[in-house]
Write an enzyme that holds these catalytic residues in place. Structure first.
Site, short mmCIF file in Angstrom:
data_model
loop_
_atom_site.label_atom_id
_atom_site.label_comp_id
_atom_site.label_asym_id
_atom_site.label_seq_id
_atom_site.Cartn_x
_atom_site.Cartn_y
_atom_site.Cartn_z
N GLU A 5 -9.92 6.22 2.48
CA GLU A 5 -10.50 5.24 3.13
C GLU A 5 -9.63 4.09 3.76
OE1 GLU A 5 -9.87 5.26 0.11
OE2 GLU A 5 -9.29 3.15 -0.44
N LYS B 174 0.68 -1.43 -0.02
CA LYS B 174 -0.22 0.02 0.12
C LYS B 174 0.85 1.19 0.08
CE LYS B 174 -4.25 -1.75 0.28
NZ LYS B 174 -5.05 -1.58 -0.99
N SER C 100 1.85 -9.96 -0.37
CA SER C 100 1.60 -8.10 -0.70
C SER C 100 1.68 -7.56 0.73
CB SER C 100 0.07 -8.19 -1.29
OG SER C 100 -0.66 -8.86 -0.33
#
Lengths: 267, 394
Positions: free
Chosen positions: B107, B85, B376
């Site tokens: 968000e 991210k 990830s």
């Protein structure tokens, strides 16, 4: 040219009389569909010119808390786009008032764009306001609306550039909806000269009527807006009154809004 | 193809108020991603702040235990803040600053994107508000506190199901209201154009690195790429650099959350249980009822617990370039344990879905075959949640 829609006829009539349109919004199915049918007739009795009927959706991203909660209540009652169309069809036996659906795009898309246009016009819906459909998307759908004389009312906002104003002016039929604030439904309107400036900018681009909405609550605010626009849209505060007030109080409030809009001096 | 579309998917389905901001973002994206000074700054942050390139690691014991293909892990879990991210958050924050925006909003579901955005805001001296469903705030209280430590304000969203999709609605409402001063750092390759392309661009660093690394280590391209798909940013980041025709031998598999099984509101496998719809800014596959209302989802992994999927994935699905499958909560939890035991790596529950599919696939393949799994994120954030599932309460 197409036959004149009920919406255009209503505006032509008002403009001839130098009067402004009062366009109240209510959520279909809040508190239930029978009550909604009665409320439409009550609003007409109390002076509404055009009815904006909300279709409940699970994720209403342009709406503030009042209309979000109304949608949740209507969905909990099992209200769907199909049932709203049936409601309008029933209403057409009793009233000729122009009815505009305010719906998010996904229920229409899922219904099938072509099917929706056919069924909506057959049921007596006059136009649609789709807050998450831009005039430069879904060209086939928008073109088909025009072909079947279902008015497509696009929104403009304080952030809109000249190019966007031109686009919305070309693609809108019936009227153009100017969103008075950068924000969501039910927020507080700030009555400032920029609203009049933007309405004038839209009028310089288009002959179509301009109605202003978002955040208008009091008769005084409605009167201010009626001075500069062709129509005044009041939503959240009516939805709130339907839930919080008695029918008599609601009627008094609606009549006060009508009075304020109809007696507003021009300019 | 119309700009902003992937086949029939994508587009812009948002209030008119946001259009100028999306145009401004698109313009900035096109300008700054050709600007040497901007790209140099991004490169420096990637290298010294995020810690890129992340390693491509041959998971030997894990592979041998499966008895088939060699499994490589792309170690996004090692990146700063513990997941891919940050690649997107730092890139968008840098872009926001270049555009003169003073405030970021985001968000978050699991909290990873919220933490990444709060981190980027602290790094660049920007204000930051993060929208999070109240249910997610309870499930991920540690990440809520992390965001506050980083100077962000966490705004509780108590509408709808109080999860990720409700947080996105609220972030969009904020952006509609404060669009002049605020940049919305959307966390995945989803939403209105240009976000799906912008986020893919920022996450493609994963695939670009992985391609060079596997060529360096094995002298050839992998046979399989596997990544979990929530919104789909880690998957599109890994897949995209392998998508051109010369690489058509590389099989790509996206793994969705099968939750408790493919029944309404018990999973988040959009390709298994969804149909085309328009939701939160774009047209894509969507879990919805027959009237077009959006269904709730379930997954043990908050990061995959979402009703729709990035529009480019829908396109890649339809043209058959990428195949999509799902694994259940139980399979993901077993993979979570397995990787910890065999490699000393605790994966995020999201990434554990990709690992779970590798566990199914690897034994069916020859030992000469190569699989790259995108790891990830790391599982530290999930330790308490998994402990609770196992009946351990602290």
């Amino acid at each position: 040219m197409y036959a004149k829609t009920r919406i255009s006829a209503a505006f032509d009539d008002l403009i001839n009389k130098k009067a402004k349109a009062f366009i109240p919004y209510i959520m279909a199915g809040d508190p239930d569909l029978d009550k909604t049918a009665e409320l439409v007739l009550t609003l007409e009795d109390c002076g509404a010119d055009i009815i904006e009927l909300g279709v409940p959706f699970s994720d209403p991203l342009a709406d503030g808390p009042t209309i979000q909660r109304a949608a949740e209540r209507a969905l909990a009652k099992g209200v769907t786009l199909k049932k709203v169309l049936t409601l309008v069809s029933g209403l057409r036996k009793k009233t000729n008032i122009p009815i505009v659906l305010m719906t998010y795009y996904n229920p229409v898309f899922k219904y099938g764009g072509g099917e929706f246009i056919k069924d909506a016009t057959e049921c007596g819906v006059d136009g649609i306001i789709v807050p998450d459909l831009l005039p430069d998307e879904e060209e086939t759908f928008i073109t088909n609306c025009k072909t079947y004389a279902l008015d497509t009312i696009f929104l403009l906002a304080p952030t809109s550039t000249t190019k966007r104003v031109q686009l919305a002016a070309i693609k809108s039929t019936g009227f153009i909806y100017y969103v008075s604030i950068t924000g969501i439904t039910g927020a507080n309107i700030i009555l400032e000269s920029s609203i009049a400036q933007m309405v004038n900018t839209i009028r310089e681009t288009s002959q179509k009527p301009v109605a202003v909405g978002f955040g208008i609550k009091t008769p005084a605010e409605a009167r201010q807006v009626a001075r500069i626009a062709d129509g005044v849209i009041v939503g959240s505060s009516i939805v709130k009154a339907i839930n919080d007030s008695s029918l008599d109080e609601l009627k008094t409030y609606i009549r006060a809004l009508t009075e304020a809009i109809k007696t507003a001096p021009d300019g | 193809m119309k700009e902003g579309y992937f086949g029939v998917y994508g587009g812009r389905f948002v209030p008119e108020t946001l259009v100028p901001a999306l145009d401004e973002l698109d313009e900035a994206y096109k300008t700054y991603f050709k600007d040497k000074a901007f790209l140099d700054e991004l490169d420096i942050l990637r290298k010294y702040y995020i810690g890129r390139p992340t390693p491509l690691y041959y998971a030997k014991r894990f592979s041998e235990s499966l008895g088939g293909a060699k499994v490589y892990l792309k170690r996004e879990d090692i990146a700063h803040t513990g997941a891919h991210k940050i690649n997107n958050a730092v890139g968008q924050a840098l872009l926001a600053k270049a555009m003169g925006k003073k405030r970021l909003i985001a968000e978050t579901g699991a909290g990873q994107h919220g933490v990444a955005t709060a981190t980027a805001a602290a790094l660049l001296g920007l204000e930051c508000d993060v929208y999070m469903g109240t249910l997610d705030m309870k499930r991920q209280s540690l990440n809520v506190f992390r965001m506050k430590l980083l100077g962000a304000r966490v705004v509780a969203v108590d509408t709808g199901a109080q999860i990720l999709k409700d947080a996105i609605n609220e972030a969009l409402r904020d952006w509609t209201t404060n669009v002049k001063t605020t940049h919305y750092v959307l966390g995945t390759a989803f939403g209105p154009h240009p976000y799906p392309s912008l986020v893919r661009e920022l996450q493609s660093v994963i695939g670009i690195e992985a391609k060079a690394q596997i060529l360096d280590m094995e002298g050839r391209l992998p046979n399989y790429l596997i990544a979990c798909v929530g919104g789909g940013s880690n998957a599109i980041g890994l897949f995209h650099p392998f998508l051109d025709d010369l690489d058509s031998r590389v099989n790509m598999i996206g793994v969705e959350a099968g939750g408790l099984g493919i029944e309404p509101e018990r999973h988040a496998a959009r390709f298994a249980g969804g149909s085309i719809g328009v939701f939160q800014g774009c047209k894509s596959y969507l879990l919805q009822d027959e009237d077009g209302n959006v269904l709730n989802t379930h997954s043990v992994s908050a990061g995959l617990d979402y009703s729709s999927v990035g529009p480019e994935h829908s396109y890649l699905h339809d043209i058959g370039k990428v195949s999509y499958t799902y694994v259940t909560d139980d399979e993901a939890l077993r993979a979570f344990d397995e990787l910890a035991l065999k490699e000393g790596i605790i994966p995020a529950l999201e990434s554990a879905h990709a690992v779970a599919h590798a566990i199914k696939l690897a034994p069916t393949l020859a030992s000469t075959q190569l699989i790259v799994v995108n790891l990830s994120g790391r599982g530290d954030k999930d330790v308490q949640h998994v402990a609770n599932i196992k009946g351990v309460h602290f």
